[in-house]
Scaffold this motif. Structure first.
Motif, PDB file in Angstrom:
ATOM      1  N   VAL A   1      22.597  45.024  -6.944  1.00  0.00           N
ATOM      2  CA  VAL A   1      21.537  44.682  -5.987  1.00  0.00           C
ATOM      3  C   VAL A   1      21.692  43.230  -5.565  1.00  0.00           C
ATOM      4  CG1 VAL A   1      19.033  44.458  -5.709  1.00  0.00           C
ATOM      5  CG2 VAL A   1      19.982  46.373  -6.977  1.00  0.00           C
ATOM      6  N   ASP A   2      21.925  42.397  -6.502  1.00  0.00           N
ATOM      7  CA  ASP A   2      22.106  40.984  -6.166  1.00  0.00           C
ATOM      8  C   ASP A   2      23.319  40.808  -5.267  1.00  0.00           C
ATOM      9  OD1 ASP A   2      19.928  40.224  -7.605  1.00  0.00           O
ATOM     10  OD2 ASP A   2      21.064  39.619  -9.386  1.00  0.00           O
ATOM     11  N   MET A   3      24.343  41.590  -5.566  1.00  0.00           N
ATOM     12  CA  MET A   3      25.560  41.481  -4.738  1.00  0.00           C
ATOM     13  C   MET A   3      25.279  41.952  -3.326  1.00  0.00           C
ATOM     14  SD  MET A   3      28.696  42.444  -7.284  1.00  0.00           S
ATOM     15  CE  MET A   3      29.429  43.447  -6.113  1.00  0.00           C
ATOM     16  N   LEU A   4      24.531  43.051  -3.191  1.00  0.00           N
ATOM     17  CA  LEU A   4      24.230  43.561  -1.859  1.00  0.00           C
ATOM     18  C   LEU A   4      23.316  42.588  -1.116  1.00  0.00           C
ATOM     19  CD1 LEU A   4      23.740  47.365  -2.501  1.00  0.00           C
ATOM     20  CD2 LEU A   4      25.635  46.230  -1.350  1.00  0.00           C
ATOM     21  N   VAL A   5      22.357  42.020  -1.811  1.00  0.00           N
ATOM     22  CA  VAL A   5      21.453  41.049  -1.178  1.00  0.00           C
ATOM     23  C   VAL A   5      22.250  39.817  -0.757  1.00  0.00           C
ATOM     24  CG1 VAL A   5      19.503  39.483  -1.631  1.00  0.00           C
ATOM     25  CG2 VAL A   5      19.405  41.860  -2.355  1.00  0.00           C
ATOM     26  N   GLN A   6      23.115  39.382  -1.599  1.00  0.00           N
ATOM     27  CA  GLN A   6      23.939  38.212  -1.261  1.00  0.00           C
ATOM     28  C   GLN A   6      24.875  38.519  -0.097  1.00  0.00           C
ATOM     29  OE1 GLN A   6      25.882  36.780  -4.780  1.00  0.00           O
ATOM     30  NE2 GLN A   6      23.992  35.871  -5.603  1.00  0.00           N
ATOM     31  N   LEU A   7      25.443  39.750  -0.090  1.00  0.00           N
ATOM     32  CA  LEU A   7      26.308  40.153   1.016  1.00  0.00           C
ATOM     33  C   LEU A   7      25.514  40.191   2.308  1.00  0.00           C
ATOM     34  CD1 LEU A   7      29.066  41.158   1.967  1.00  0.00           C
ATOM     35  CD2 LEU A   7      28.290  43.479   1.461  1.00  0.00           C
ATOM     36  N   PHE A   8      24.292  40.747   2.266  1.00  0.00           N
ATOM     37  CA  PHE A   8      23.443  40.811   3.452  1.00  0.00           C
ATOM     38  C   PHE A   8      23.149  39.401   3.967  1.00  0.00           C
ATOM     39  CE2 PHE A   8      19.105  40.580   5.187  1.00  0.00           C
ATOM     40  CZ  PHE A   8      19.272  41.356   6.330  1.00  0.00           C
ATOM     41  N   PHE A   9      22.738  38.532   3.096  1.00  0.00           N
ATOM     42  CA  PHE A   9      22.440  37.165   3.534  1.00  0.00           C
ATOM     43  C   PHE A   9      23.689  36.427   4.008  1.00  0.00           C
ATOM     44  CE2 PHE A   9      18.422  37.616   0.995  1.00  0.00           C
ATOM     45  CZ  PHE A   9      17.568  37.429   2.060  1.00  0.00           C
ATOM     46  N   PHE A  10      24.822  36.746   3.410  1.00  0.00           N
ATOM     47  CA  PHE A  10      26.079  36.143   3.862  1.00  0.00           C
ATOM     48  C   PHE A  10      26.388  36.585   5.280  1.00  0.00           C
ATOM     49  CE2 PHE A  10      30.732  36.141   4.204  1.00  0.00           C
ATOM     50  CZ  PHE A  10      30.975  34.775   4.056  1.00  0.00           C
ATOM     51  N   LEU A  11      26.195  37.893   5.552  1.00  0.00           N
ATOM     52  CA  LEU A  11      26.437  38.403   6.899  1.00  0.00           C
ATOM     53  C   LEU A  11      25.441  37.815   7.890  1.00  0.00           C
ATOM     54  CD1 LEU A  11      27.304  42.132   6.139  1.00  0.00           C
ATOM     55  CD2 LEU A  11      28.861  40.306   6.780  1.00  0.00           C
ATOM     56  N   VAL A  12      24.184  37.677   7.466  1.00  0.00           N
ATOM     57  CA  VAL A  12      23.173  37.054   8.330  1.00  0.00           C
ATOM     58  C   VAL A  12      23.572  35.599   8.590  1.00  0.00           C
ATOM     59  CG1 VAL A  12      20.764  36.287   8.421  1.00  0.00           C
ATOM     60  CG2 VAL A  12      21.311  38.602   7.670  1.00  0.00           C
TER      61      VAL A  12
ATOM     62  N   LEU B   1      24.317  33.943  12.167  1.00  0.00           N
ATOM     63  CA  LEU B   1      23.634  32.728  12.617  1.00  0.00           C
ATOM     64  C   LEU B   1      24.629  31.603  12.909  1.00  0.00           C
ATOM     65  CD1 LEU B   1      20.523  32.687  10.229  1.00  0.00           C
ATOM     66  CD2 LEU B   1      20.549  33.136  12.696  1.00  0.00           C
ATOM     67  N   LEU B   2      25.616  31.483  12.030  1.00  0.00           N
ATOM     68  CA  LEU B   2      26.641  30.458  12.261  1.00  0.00           C
ATOM     69  C   LEU B   2      27.393  30.738  13.561  1.00  0.00           C
ATOM     70  CD1 LEU B   2      28.200  29.756   8.742  1.00  0.00           C
ATOM     71  CD2 LEU B   2      26.947  28.173  10.203  1.00  0.00           C
ATOM     72  N   LYS B   3      27.699  32.029  13.773  1.00  0.00           N
ATOM     73  CA  LYS B   3      28.420  32.389  14.991  1.00  0.00           C
ATOM     74  C   LYS B   3      27.580  32.066  16.210  1.00  0.00           C
ATOM     75  CE  LYS B   3      30.927  36.041  17.283  1.00  0.00           C
ATOM     76  NZ  LYS B   3      31.361  37.395  17.311  1.00  0.00           N
ATOM     77  N   LYS B   4      26.301  32.382  16.142  1.00  0.00           N
ATOM     78  CA  LYS B   4      25.441  32.180  17.296  1.00  0.00           C
ATOM     79  C   LYS B   4      25.112  30.700  17.502  1.00  0.00           C
ATOM     80  CE  LYS B   4      21.221  33.602  19.491  1.00  0.00           C
ATOM     81  NZ  LYS B   4      20.074  34.414  19.498  1.00  0.00           N
ATOM     82  N   PHE B   5      24.730  29.996  16.457  1.00  0.00           N
ATOM     83  CA  PHE B   5      24.240  28.637  16.627  1.00  0.00           C
ATOM     84  C   PHE B   5      25.281  27.557  16.349  1.00  0.00           C
ATOM     85  CE2 PHE B   5      20.301  31.051  15.744  1.00  0.00           C
ATOM     86  CZ  PHE B   5      19.662  30.787  16.939  1.00  0.00           C
ATOM     87  N   ALA B   6      26.277  27.823  15.576  1.00  0.00           N
ATOM     88  CA  ALA B   6      27.239  26.786  15.230  1.00  0.00           C
ATOM     89  C   ALA B   6      28.608  27.064  15.855  1.00  0.00           C
ATOM     90  CB  ALA B   6      27.359  26.650  13.731  1.00  0.00           C
ATOM     91  N   TRP B   7      29.062  28.293  15.732  1.00  0.00           N
ATOM     92  CA  TRP B   7      30.413  28.611  16.195  1.00  0.00           C
ATOM     93  C   TRP B   7      30.519  28.466  17.708  1.00  0.00           C
ATOM     94  CZ3 TRP B   7      34.754  28.825  13.647  1.00  0.00           C
ATOM     95  CH2 TRP B   7      35.881  29.360  14.244  1.00  0.00           C
ATOM     96  N   GLY B   8      29.585  28.978  18.475  1.00  0.00           N
ATOM     97  CA  GLY B   8      29.612  28.886  19.935  1.00  0.00           C
ATOM     98  C   GLY B   8      29.612  27.436  20.410  1.00  0.00           C
ATOM     99  N   PRO B   9      28.624  26.641  19.990  1.00  0.00           N
ATOM    100  CA  PRO B   9      28.638  25.236  20.411  1.00  0.00           C
ATOM    101  C   PRO B   9      29.874  24.485  19.924  1.00  0.00           C
ATOM    102  CG  PRO B   9      26.455  25.809  19.629  1.00  0.00           C
ATOM    103  CD  PRO B   9      27.355  26.973  19.349  1.00  0.00           C
TER     104      PRO B   9
END
Length: 175
Positions: free
Chosen positions: A20-31, A35-43
């Motif tokens: 469960v912790d791994m899945l939660v961590q994977l989910f937050f990693f993907l989120v 977010l990085l792609k949208k707010f950091a990677w693009g700029p």
């Protein structure tokens, strides 16, 4: 419930994995990646593209400046060669003008010398003729004086004058 937690924990005794912790961590990693792609990677990519474009523009400007500098250098060299050619032509023209002027001065001096020589010869000739005339006059008067003393009473004054003039003509023709 313990069995469910046991099944989610693999090797929990030794610090095993919890699914469960791994899945939660994977989910937050993907989120986080989203977010990085949208707010950091693009700029960040926009900044990188702008930087890349700026560097390319600077390189292009440097090439253009180099080409202009080469063109300006070539034009300056051409102008220098042209100025040198014009200067050489001016020097040659000045030399030829100097030579021409020298020849004109020499010709004028020779002409003036010839004129002075001719004038001097004419003056000499005039003085010679005046001297001869004066001498003839003197001879005539002396001849008249001598003749008058020799033939004082035998010839008239007109006959004596005539005789002297004939004598002077003869003397003049002999010369």
């Amino acid at each position: 419930m313990h069995s469910y937690i046991d099944s989610l924990t693999i090797g929990a005794n030794v610090g095993g994995l919890q699914w469960v912790d791994m899945l939660v961590q994977l989910f937050f990693f993907l989120v986080l990646l989203a977010l990085l792609k949208k707010f950091a990677w693009g700029p960040l990519m926009n900044i990188m593209e702008k930087r890349e474009k700026y560097v390319a523009d600077e390189i292009e400007e440097a090439e253009r400046s180099r080409a202009e500098a080469e063109k300006a250098s070539k034009e300056a060299a051409d102008q220098l060669n042209q100025v040198r050619a014009e200067a050489q032509k001016m020097i040659e023209d000045a030399k030829s003008a100097g030579t021409s002027q020298q020849e004109q001065i020499i010709a004028a001096a020779k002409k003036e010398a010839e004129r002075i020589k001719e004038a001097a010869q004419a003056d000499i000739q005039n003085e010679k003729e005046r001297a001869i005339q004066a001498l003839q006059d003197k001879v005539a008067s002396l001849s008249v004086l001598i003749a008058s003393k020799v033939i004082e009473k035998e010839l008239s004054e007109q006959d004596q004058e005539k005789l002297i003039n004939e004598y002077i003509k003869e003397v003049g023709e002999e010369r």
